[in-house]
Scaffold this motif. Structure first.
Motif, PDB file in Angstrom:
ATOM      1  N   SER A 178       0.841  -1.202   0.000  1.00 11.98           N
ATOM      2  CA  SER A 178       0.000   0.000   0.000  1.00 11.98           C
ATOM      3  C   SER A 178       0.874   1.249   0.000  1.00 11.98           C
ATOM      4  O   SER A 178       1.948   1.269   0.611  1.00 11.98           O
ATOM      5  CB  SER A 178      -0.914   0.019   1.228  1.00 11.98           C
ATOM      6  OG  SER A 178      -1.689   1.204   1.255  1.00 11.98           O
ATOM      7  N   GLU A 179       0.418   2.263  -0.701  1.00  9.21           N
ATOM      8  CA  GLU A 179       1.048   3.583  -0.643  1.00  9.21           C
ATOM      9  C   GLU A 179       0.287   4.519   0.296  1.00  9.21           C
ATOM     10  O   GLU A 179       0.701   5.654   0.511  1.00  9.21           O
ATOM     11  CB  GLU A 179       1.115   4.207  -2.042  1.00  9.21           C
ATOM     12  CG  GLU A 179       2.068   3.495  -2.988  1.00  9.21           C
ATOM     13  CD  GLU A 179       2.181   4.199  -4.332  1.00  9.21           C
ATOM     14  OE1 GLU A 179       1.422   5.180  -4.566  1.00  9.21           O
ATOM     15  OE2 GLU A 179       3.015   3.773  -5.156  1.00  9.21           O
ATOM     16  N   LYS A 180      -0.820   4.016   0.877  1.00  6.45           N
ATOM     17  CA  LYS A 180      -1.698   4.885   1.663  1.00  6.45           C
ATOM     18  C   LYS A 180      -1.733   4.543   3.150  1.00  6.45           C
ATOM     19  O   LYS A 180      -2.057   5.405   3.962  1.00  6.45           O
ATOM     20  CB  LYS A 180      -3.114   4.825   1.081  1.00  6.45           C
ATOM     21  CG  LYS A 180      -3.185   5.329  -0.362  1.00  6.45           C
ATOM     22  CD  LYS A 180      -4.592   5.233  -0.930  1.00  6.45           C
ATOM     23  CE  LYS A 180      -4.630   5.756  -2.364  1.00  6.45           C
ATOM     24  NZ  LYS A 180      -5.978   5.631  -2.963  1.00  6.45           N
ATOM     25  N   VAL A 181      -1.456   3.296   3.497  1.00  9.19           N
ATOM     26  CA  VAL A 181      -1.526   2.895   4.902  1.00  9.19           C
ATOM     27  C   VAL A 181      -0.288   2.075   5.249  1.00  9.19           C
ATOM     28  O   VAL A 181       0.375   1.517   4.372  1.00  9.19           O
ATOM     29  CB  VAL A 181      -2.800   2.073   5.198  1.00  9.19           C
ATOM     30  CG1 VAL A 181      -4.053   2.905   4.956  1.00  9.19           C
ATOM     31  CG2 VAL A 181      -2.830   0.787   4.380  1.00  9.19           C
ATOM     32  N   ASP A 182      -0.005   1.990   6.548  1.00 11.11           N
ATOM     33  CA  ASP A 182       1.159   1.247   7.020  1.00 11.11           C
ATOM     34  C   ASP A 182       0.815  -0.137   7.554  1.00 11.11           C
ATOM     35  O   ASP A 182       1.709  -0.938   7.821  1.00 11.11           O
ATOM     36  CB  ASP A 182       1.878   2.034   8.124  1.00 11.11           C
ATOM     37  CG  ASP A 182       2.462   3.337   7.608  1.00 11.11           C
ATOM     38  OD1 ASP A 182       2.954   3.346   6.456  1.00 11.11           O
ATOM     39  OD2 ASP A 182       2.416   4.344   8.355  1.00 11.11           O
ATOM     40  N   SER A 183      -0.450  -0.425   7.735  1.00 12.43           N
ATOM     41  CA  SER A 183      -0.884  -1.759   8.136  1.00 12.43           C
ATOM     42  C   SER A 183      -2.270  -2.000   7.544  1.00 12.43           C
ATOM     43  O   SER A 183      -3.005  -1.041   7.242  1.00 12.43           O
ATOM     44  CB  SER A 183      -0.931  -1.900   9.657  1.00 12.43           C
ATOM     45  OG  SER A 183      -2.064  -1.236  10.191  1.00 12.43           O
ATOM     46  N   PHE A 184      -2.629  -3.264   7.400  1.00  9.21           N
ATOM     47  CA  PHE A 184      -3.917  -3.538   6.785  1.00  9.21           C
ATOM     48  C   PHE A 184      -5.065  -3.110   7.682  1.00  9.21           C
ATOM     49  O   PHE A 184      -6.159  -2.806   7.197  1.00  9.21           O
ATOM     50  CB  PHE A 184      -4.048  -5.024   6.410  1.00  9.21           C
ATOM     51  CG  PHE A 184      -5.044  -5.251   5.321  1.00  9.21           C
ATOM     52  CD1 PHE A 184      -4.665  -5.201   3.988  1.00  9.21           C
ATOM     53  CD2 PHE A 184      -6.383  -5.484   5.620  1.00  9.21           C
ATOM     54  CE1 PHE A 184      -5.595  -5.380   2.972  1.00  9.21           C
ATOM     55  CE2 PHE A 184      -7.313  -5.670   4.616  1.00  9.21           C
ATOM     56  CZ  PHE A 184      -6.922  -5.606   3.281  1.00  9.21           C
ATOM     57  N   ASP A 185      -4.844  -3.047   8.978  1.00  7.05           N
ATOM     58  CA  ASP A 185      -5.892  -2.560   9.884  1.00  7.05           C
ATOM     59  C   ASP A 185      -6.335  -1.149   9.521  1.00  7.05           C
ATOM     60  O   ASP A 185      -7.475  -0.747   9.809  1.00  7.05           O
ATOM     61  CB  ASP A 185      -5.389  -2.571  11.333  1.00  7.05           C
ATOM     62  CG  ASP A 185      -5.342  -3.967  11.920  1.00  7.05           C
ATOM     63  OD1 ASP A 185      -5.991  -4.872  11.358  1.00  7.05           O
ATOM     64  OD2 ASP A 185      -4.639  -4.161  12.931  1.00  7.05           O
ATOM     65  N   GLU A 186      -5.440  -0.370   8.900  1.00  8.41           N
ATOM     66  CA  GLU A 186      -5.738   1.020   8.558  1.00  8.41           C
ATOM     67  C   GLU A 186      -6.495   1.165   7.239  1.00  8.41           C
ATOM     68  O   GLU A 186      -6.915   2.273   6.893  1.00  8.41           O
ATOM     69  CB  GLU A 186      -4.438   1.825   8.491  1.00  8.41           C
ATOM     70  CG  GLU A 186      -3.688   1.885   9.820  1.00  8.41           C
ATOM     71  CD  GLU A 186      -2.322   2.543   9.685  1.00  8.41           C
ATOM     72  OE1 GLU A 186      -2.023   3.079   8.598  1.00  8.41           O
ATOM     73  OE2 GLU A 186      -1.546   2.509  10.656  1.00  8.41           O
ATOM     74  N   VAL A 187      -6.640   0.073   6.489  1.00 11.92           N
ATOM     75  CA  VAL A 187      -7.454   0.154   5.269  1.00 11.92           C
ATOM     76  C   VAL A 187      -8.871   0.518   5.672  1.00 11.92           C
ATOM     77  O   VAL A 187      -9.462  -0.138   6.545  1.00 11.92           O
ATOM     78  CB  VAL A 187      -7.437  -1.183   4.502  1.00 11.92           C
ATOM     79  CG1 VAL A 187      -8.431  -1.155   3.345  1.00 11.92           C
ATOM     80  CG2 VAL A 187      -6.029  -1.483   3.986  1.00 11.92           C
ATOM     81  N   PRO A 188      -9.452   1.557   5.097  1.00 15.13           N
ATOM     82  CA  PRO A 188     -10.763   2.026   5.558  1.00 15.13           C
ATOM     83  C   PRO A 188     -11.889   1.062   5.220  1.00 15.13           C
ATOM     84  O   PRO A 188     -11.775   0.234   4.315  1.00 15.13           O
ATOM     85  CB  PRO A 188     -10.944   3.349   4.807  1.00 15.13           C
ATOM     86  CG  PRO A 188     -10.111   3.208   3.586  1.00 15.13           C
ATOM     87  CD  PRO A 188      -8.914   2.390   4.000  1.00 15.13           C
ATOM     88  N   ASP A 189     -12.979   1.169   5.964  1.00 12.88           N
ATOM     89  CA  ASP A 189     -14.173   0.409   5.641  1.00 12.88           C
ATOM     90  C   ASP A 189     -14.605   0.761   4.218  1.00 12.88           C
ATOM     91  O   ASP A 189     -14.707   1.932   3.858  1.00 12.88           O
ATOM     92  CB  ASP A 189     -15.298   0.756   6.623  1.00 12.88           C
ATOM     93  CG  ASP A 189     -16.496  -0.153   6.453  1.00 12.88           C
ATOM     94  OD1 ASP A 189     -16.432  -1.279   6.958  1.00 12.88           O
ATOM     95  OD2 ASP A 189     -17.481   0.271   5.815  1.00 12.88           O
TER      96      ASP A 189
END
Length: 261
Positions: free
Chosen positions: A110-121
């Motif tokens: 990802s170029e937008k988040v540092d962990s998959f938990d941060e992927v938005p709903d």
């Protein structure tokens, strides 16, 4: 004495005219990146053994099996066994695996988040559009609790097999070679190691999720079924599965590619 001398001279002339046995020459299809780099090292080691290798690079995962099955290649080295099995079942190829090579644990980047938990709903996740590699990413998401797939999906689940999706992820399928380019437009993307490295990504440190190296996705060398017992096949496999090539892999790829024999 004169007759004996002439006979000896004739014998020497005949022996001198016999050409040395020609080296075996084969064409091997690979994808760019590690597969091609490793085969270059194999090519160098195989030459003194009388095996000359011509390496042809293909930018996708479909053509190398088509070319092998058609006889335009003698072997290929780019795919894992679940993918080969799927291709044989779907297309009826008369090809077979003859030796394991390396493993490329797939990663989600990802170029937008540092962990998959941060992927938005409702975030968008891109996966390869071929069944086996796309399925690998879905299984990786399931293993980490982000999806639930139907029972008994094996190694090739599809988007249709998703039964629970608590983050309401939007899964989109993209050609595997194009996935690195999709990163600015999606929240995350599952990318095969060879394409990740080609795009300048670090397959060990950059993924926000990474597949276990002990999975079923070990890569292999494939040949036409009719050629599997040829001497050059044994030479090719033995050269690839040598300590020198293992050392080359460890020194060159620093853990992103793993020798698997």
């Amino acid at each position: 004495m004169k007759l004996k001398t002439l006979a000896l001279a004739a014998t020497v002339a005949v022996i001198g005219a016999v050409a040395p046995a020609a080296a075996e020459s084969i064409k091997i299809g690979v994808t760019p990146g590690p597969h091609a780099q490793i085969l270059e090292a194999v090519k160098e080691l195989a030459a003194p053994k009388g095996l000359e290798i011509e390496i042809l690079e293909f930018s996708d995962y479909v053509v190398p099996n088509e070319a092998l099955n058609a006889g335009d290649l003698d072997a290929n080295s780019f795919q894992h066994k679940p993918y080969l099995d799927n291709q044989i079942a779907d297309r009826g190829y008369d090809i077979v695996d003859v030796g394991f090579t390396v493993n490329f644990p797939i990663g989600i980047y990802s170029e937008k988040v540092d962990s998959f938990d941060e992927v938005p709903d409702g975030g968008t996740v891109a996966i390869p559009n071929d069944p086996t590699n796309g399925g690998r990413v879905l299984l990786l998401l399931q293993d980490n609790g982000y999806l639930t797939l139907a029972d008994d999906v094996g190694t090739t689940p599809s988007i249709a097999d998703i039964v629970e999706n608590p983050k309401n992820l939007r899964i989109v399928e993209i050609d595997a070679a194009q996935l690195p380019r999709s990163l600015p437009d999606v929240d995350a993307a599952g990318i095969n190691t060879n394409y990740a490295e080609e795009a300048g990504l670090d397959p060990v440190n950059d993924p926000i999720l990474r597949e276990s190296p002990k999975g079923p996705y070990v890569n292999l060398i494939a040949v036409k079924t009719e050629d599997q017992d040829e001497a050059w096949v044994q030479t090719l496999v033995e050269t690839y599965q040598s300590d020198k090539i293992r050392d080359f892999i460890e020194e060159t790829f620093n853990g992103s590619v793993l020798a698997s024999w």
